[in-house]
Design a protein around this motif. Sequence first.
Motif, PDB file in Angstrom:
ATOM      1  N   LEU A  46     -20.468  -6.517 -31.467  1.00  0.00           N
ATOM      2  CA  LEU A  46     -19.254  -7.303 -31.757  1.00  0.00           C
ATOM      3  C   LEU A  46     -19.421  -8.754 -31.280  1.00  0.00           C
ATOM      4  N   VAL A  47     -19.935  -8.916 -30.047  1.00  0.00           N
ATOM      5  CA  VAL A  47     -20.111 -10.266 -29.489  1.00  0.00           C
ATOM      6  C   VAL A  47     -21.097 -11.078 -30.348  1.00  0.00           C
ATOM      7  N   SER A  48     -22.108 -10.374 -30.921  1.00  0.00           N
ATOM      8  CA  SER A  48     -23.135 -11.088 -31.707  1.00  0.00           C
ATOM      9  C   SER A  48     -22.614 -11.529 -33.074  1.00  0.00           C
ATOM     10  N   THR A  84      -8.190  -2.632 -22.380  1.00  0.00           N
ATOM     11  CA  THR A  84      -9.510  -2.014 -22.576  1.00  0.00           C
ATOM     12  C   THR A  84     -10.421  -2.398 -21.408  1.00  0.00           C
ATOM     13  N   ALA A  85     -10.352  -3.680 -21.009  1.00  0.00           N
ATOM     14  CA  ALA A  85     -11.181  -4.135 -19.880  1.00  0.00           C
ATOM     15  C   ALA A  85     -10.810  -3.370 -18.600  1.00  0.00           C
ATOM     16  N   VAL A  86      -9.511  -3.126 -18.391  1.00  0.00           N
ATOM     17  CA  VAL A  86      -9.078  -2.378 -17.195  1.00  0.00           C
ATOM     18  C   VAL A  86      -9.635  -0.945 -17.263  1.00  0.00           C
ATOM     19  N   ILE A 137     -26.992  -4.681  -9.474  1.00  0.00           N
ATOM     20  CA  ILE A 137     -26.719  -6.038 -10.009  1.00  0.00           C
ATOM     21  C   ILE A 137     -25.453  -6.001 -10.873  1.00  0.00           C
ATOM     22  N   MET A 138     -25.369  -4.974 -11.751  1.00  0.00           N
ATOM     23  CA  MET A 138     -24.226  -4.875 -12.660  1.00  0.00           C
ATOM     24  C   MET A 138     -22.909  -4.704 -11.926  1.00  0.00           C
ATOM     25  N   PHE A 139     -22.981  -4.000 -10.784  1.00  0.00           N
ATOM     26  CA  PHE A 139     -21.746  -3.744 -10.053  1.00  0.00           C
ATOM     27  C   PHE A 139     -21.068  -5.059  -9.654  1.00  0.00           C
ATOM     28  N   LEU A 160     -13.344 -20.754 -27.477  1.00  0.00           N
ATOM     29  CA  LEU A 160     -12.944 -20.540 -26.076  1.00  0.00           C
ATOM     30  C   LEU A 160     -14.023 -19.755 -25.312  1.00  0.00           C
ATOM     31  N   SER A 161     -14.667 -18.779 -26.004  1.00  0.00           N
ATOM     32  CA  SER A 161     -15.750 -18.023 -25.356  1.00  0.00           C
ATOM     33  C   SER A 161     -16.933 -18.951 -25.077  1.00  0.00           C
ATOM     34  N   ALA A 162     -17.199 -19.843 -26.048  1.00  0.00           N
ATOM     35  CA  ALA A 162     -18.310 -20.785 -25.880  1.00  0.00           C
ATOM     36  C   ALA A 162     -18.025 -21.749 -24.712  1.00  0.00           C
ATOM     37  N   ASP A 163     -16.760 -22.160 -24.563  1.00  0.00           N
ATOM     38  CA  ASP A 163     -16.399 -23.035 -23.432  1.00  0.00           C
ATOM     39  C   ASP A 163     -16.609 -22.300 -22.105  1.00  0.00           C
ATOM     40  N   ARG A 164     -16.238 -20.998 -22.100  1.00  0.00           N
ATOM     41  CA  ARG A 164     -16.412 -20.227 -20.862  1.00  0.00           C
ATOM     42  C   ARG A 164     -17.905 -20.168 -20.506  1.00  0.00           C
ATOM     43  N   MET A 165     -18.725 -19.987 -21.540  1.00  0.00           N
ATOM     44  CA  MET A 165     -20.178 -19.882 -21.302  1.00  0.00           C
ATOM     45  C   MET A 165     -20.731 -21.203 -20.767  1.00  0.00           C
ATOM     46  N   LEU A 173     -24.709 -16.180 -15.365  1.00  0.00           N
ATOM     47  CA  LEU A 173     -24.257 -14.825 -15.026  1.00  0.00           C
ATOM     48  C   LEU A 173     -24.511 -13.877 -16.201  1.00  0.00           C
ATOM     49  N   TYR A 174     -24.158 -14.336 -17.424  1.00  0.00           N
ATOM     50  CA  TYR A 174     -24.361 -13.498 -18.608  1.00  0.00           C
ATOM     51  C   TYR A 174     -25.839 -13.202 -18.844  1.00  0.00           C
ATOM     52  N   LEU A 175     -26.694 -14.194 -18.557  1.00  0.00           N
ATOM     53  CA  LEU A 175     -28.128 -14.023 -18.794  1.00  0.00           C
ATOM     54  C   LEU A 175     -28.682 -12.899 -17.904  1.00  0.00           C
ATOM     55  N   LEU A 225     -30.941  -9.613 -29.571  1.00  0.00           N
ATOM     56  CA  LEU A 225     -29.609  -9.889 -30.123  1.00  0.00           C
ATOM     57  C   LEU A 225     -28.747 -10.641 -29.095  1.00  0.00           C
ATOM     58  N   GLY A 226     -28.809 -10.187 -27.846  1.00  0.00           N
ATOM     59  CA  GLY A 226     -28.011 -10.798 -26.774  1.00  0.00           C
ATOM     60  C   GLY A 226     -28.444 -12.226 -26.508  1.00  0.00           C
ATOM     61  N   LEU A 227     -29.770 -12.459 -26.462  1.00  0.00           N
ATOM     62  CA  LEU A 227     -30.269 -13.806 -26.175  1.00  0.00           C
ATOM     63  C   LEU A 227     -29.903 -14.761 -27.309  1.00  0.00           C
ATOM     64  N   SER A 229     -27.348 -14.487 -29.334  1.00  0.00           N
ATOM     65  CA  SER A 229     -25.899 -14.741 -29.276  1.00  0.00           C
ATOM     66  C   SER A 229     -25.567 -15.715 -28.147  1.00  0.00           C
ATOM     67  N   LEU A 230     -26.216 -15.486 -26.999  1.00  0.00           N
ATOM     68  CA  LEU A 230     -25.980 -16.375 -25.849  1.00  0.00           C
ATOM     69  C   LEU A 230     -26.314 -17.822 -26.232  1.00  0.00           C
ATOM     70  N   ALA A 231     -27.449 -17.991 -26.925  1.00  0.00           N
ATOM     71  CA  ALA A 231     -27.857 -19.340 -27.343  1.00  0.00           C
ATOM     72  C   ALA A 231     -26.823 -19.924 -28.314  1.00  0.00           C
TER      73      ALA A 231
HETATM   74  C1  HEM Z   1     -13.300  -4.346 -22.462  1.00  0.00           C
HETATM   75  C2  HEM Z   1     -14.253  -4.892 -21.760  1.00  0.00           C
HETATM   76  C3  HEM Z   1     -15.028  -6.101 -22.223  1.00  0.00           C
HETATM   77  C4  HEM Z   1     -14.635  -7.128 -23.036  1.00  0.00           C
HETATM   78  C5  HEM Z   1     -13.274  -7.334 -23.707  1.00  0.00           C
HETATM   79  C6  HEM Z   1     -15.772  -8.031 -23.166  1.00  0.00           C
HETATM   80  C7  HEM Z   1     -15.800  -9.171 -23.940  1.00  0.00           C
HETATM   81  C8  HEM Z   1     -16.835 -10.075 -24.013  1.00  0.00           C
HETATM   82  C9  HEM Z   1     -16.788 -11.321 -24.718  1.00  0.00           C
HETATM   83  C10 HEM Z   1     -15.606 -11.829 -25.533  1.00  0.00           C
HETATM   84  C11 HEM Z   1     -17.990 -11.941 -24.541  1.00  0.00           C
HETATM   85  C12 HEM Z   1     -18.391 -13.323 -25.097  1.00  0.00           C
HETATM   86  C13 HEM Z   1     -18.371 -14.344 -23.978  1.00  0.00           C
HETATM   87  C14 HEM Z   1     -17.000 -14.600 -23.374  1.00  0.00           C
HETATM   88  O1  HEM Z   1     -15.974 -14.646 -24.075  1.00  0.00           O
HETATM   89  O2  HEM Z   1     -16.927 -14.796 -22.142  1.00  0.00           O
HETATM   90  C15 HEM Z   1     -18.809 -11.060 -23.727  1.00  0.00           C
HETATM   91  C16 HEM Z   1     -20.124 -11.289 -23.369  1.00  0.00           C
HETATM   92  C17 HEM Z   1     -20.872 -10.458 -22.598  1.00  0.00           C
HETATM   93  N1  HEM Z   1     -20.463  -9.298 -21.972  1.00  0.00           N
HETATM   94 FE1  HEM Z   1     -18.666  -8.415 -22.202  1.00  0.00          FE
HETATM   95  N2  HEM Z   1     -16.817  -7.530 -22.412  1.00  0.00           N
HETATM   96  C18 HEM Z   1     -16.406  -6.359 -21.829  1.00  0.00           C
HETATM   97  C19 HEM Z   1     -17.155  -5.544 -21.001  1.00  0.00           C
HETATM   98  C20 HEM Z   1     -18.441  -5.803 -20.594  1.00  0.00           C
HETATM   99  C21 HEM Z   1     -19.173  -5.004 -19.659  1.00  0.00           C
HETATM  100  C22 HEM Z   1     -18.663  -3.712 -18.999  1.00  0.00           C
HETATM  101  C23 HEM Z   1     -20.391  -5.594 -19.503  1.00  0.00           C
HETATM  102  C24 HEM Z   1     -21.537  -5.169 -18.632  1.00  0.00           C
HETATM  103  C25 HEM Z   1     -21.386  -4.642 -17.445  1.00  0.00           C
HETATM  104  C26 HEM Z   1     -20.427  -6.770 -20.362  1.00  0.00           C
HETATM  105  C27 HEM Z   1     -21.499  -7.632 -20.487  1.00  0.00           C
HETATM  106  C28 HEM Z   1     -21.516  -8.779 -21.265  1.00  0.00           C
HETATM  107  C29 HEM Z   1     -22.683  -9.625 -21.444  1.00  0.00           C
HETATM  108  C30 HEM Z   1     -24.062  -9.416 -20.838  1.00  0.00           C
HETATM  109  C31 HEM Z   1     -22.286 -10.667 -22.288  1.00  0.00           C
HETATM  110  C32 HEM Z   1     -23.162 -11.810 -22.814  1.00  0.00           C
HETATM  111  C33 HEM Z   1     -23.662 -11.313 -24.178  1.00  0.00           C
HETATM  112  C34 HEM Z   1     -24.624 -12.280 -24.845  1.00  0.00           C
HETATM  113  O3  HEM Z   1     -25.762 -12.369 -24.416  1.00  0.00           O
HETATM  114  O4  HEM Z   1     -24.201 -12.913 -25.812  1.00  0.00           O
HETATM  115  N3  HEM Z   1     -19.219  -6.864 -20.999  1.00  0.00           N
HETATM  116  N4  HEM Z   1     -18.082  -9.940 -23.410  1.00  0.00           N
END
Ligand code: HEM
Length: 256
Positions: A46-48, A84-86, A137-139, A160-165, A173-175, A225-227, A229-231
């Motif tokens: 979804l993020v990609s 969902t996040a909770v 690390i994930m914790f 807004l997601s791009a601004d956060r990044m 942190l995401y990397l 895919l993650g890298l 998207s991150l870029a």
């Molecule tokens: C319901 C829970 C979650 C939501 C709604 C969510 C949403 C998102 C969103 C919208 C982004 C894009 C960047 C941003 O907006 O800040 C993102 C990126 C990311 N999330 Fe989540 N996330 C969730 C759970 C998790 C969990 C549990 C993990 C891992 C422990 C995770 C790992 C990541 C990583 C690594 C990225 C960067 C991906 C990339 O390389 O493009 N997320 N997430």
Amino acid sequence: MASTAEGMKSLLEDRVVKSKWPARLDLAQSLSGLGLGLFMWTHLILVSSILFGKDAMLAITHVMEASFLTPDEAGGYTLIPALTAVGVFGLFIVHACLAMRKFPSDWKAHKTFRSQMAMMNHSDTNGWYTQVVTGFIMFFLGSVHLYIMATQADKIGPQLSADRMWTYGMWPLYLILLFAVEMHGAIGMYRLAIKWGVFDGKDPRATRKRLKVLKTLVTVFFLSLGLASLAAYVKIGIENVENNRVGERYVAGQEG
Ligand code: HEM
């Protein structure tokens, strides 16, 4: 006297042997891991969506917010991603607590484990240790991300997601989190398949070899895919700074 002591001993042994709790906890750990693993793969796909442009990511964001249910199509129910996040946070904590049962309990146990691991040099044992380290690390890093997602669910979107990044400095942190999550998830799914023998078939040894190859392919696919998207998010974040657009919400069709 002796017979009473023996009776007590056999009663205790009976209780220990018959306890179903270790098996139940193992099953709970496997199920929570499976749920989180499937969630993470779906989440990254979804993020990609950003790789297909801002409109694609906006459309996915709107689906996640069930905006098709609101009279005003532009905004959805941001409470859905927040809750969902909770929920994911809860599952994440339960899974980590269950996994901690099997961690080496002190420095001496840890040293013994490390020296045996070096002696055996067995890929599955090394994989288990990688899971301990990436899980740790994930914790920390996953908790930061989940807290932000739960409290700022209204600020998810292509810009807004791009601004956060970029502007709000989340990309390092995401990397790190990306590498930890993808390694942890793929090893975890591989171990689940081996543990419960889901794909054993006629020749479990051959299956194990095939699963190992699959694990590597899945890791490489999701990391790439993650890298990518991150870029893409970082590029948009930089453009937002250059064009004085930081904090602006993207409006459908604006890009094309
Ligand atoms: C319901 C829970 C979650 C939501 C709604 C969510 C949403 C998102 C969103 C919208 C982004 C894009 C960047 C941003 O907006 O800040 C993102 C990126 C990311 N999330 Fe989540 N996330 C969730 C759970 C998790 C969990 C549990 C993990 C891992 C422990 C995770 C790992 C990541 C990583 C690594 C990225 C960067 C991906 C990339 O390389 O493009 N997320 N997430």
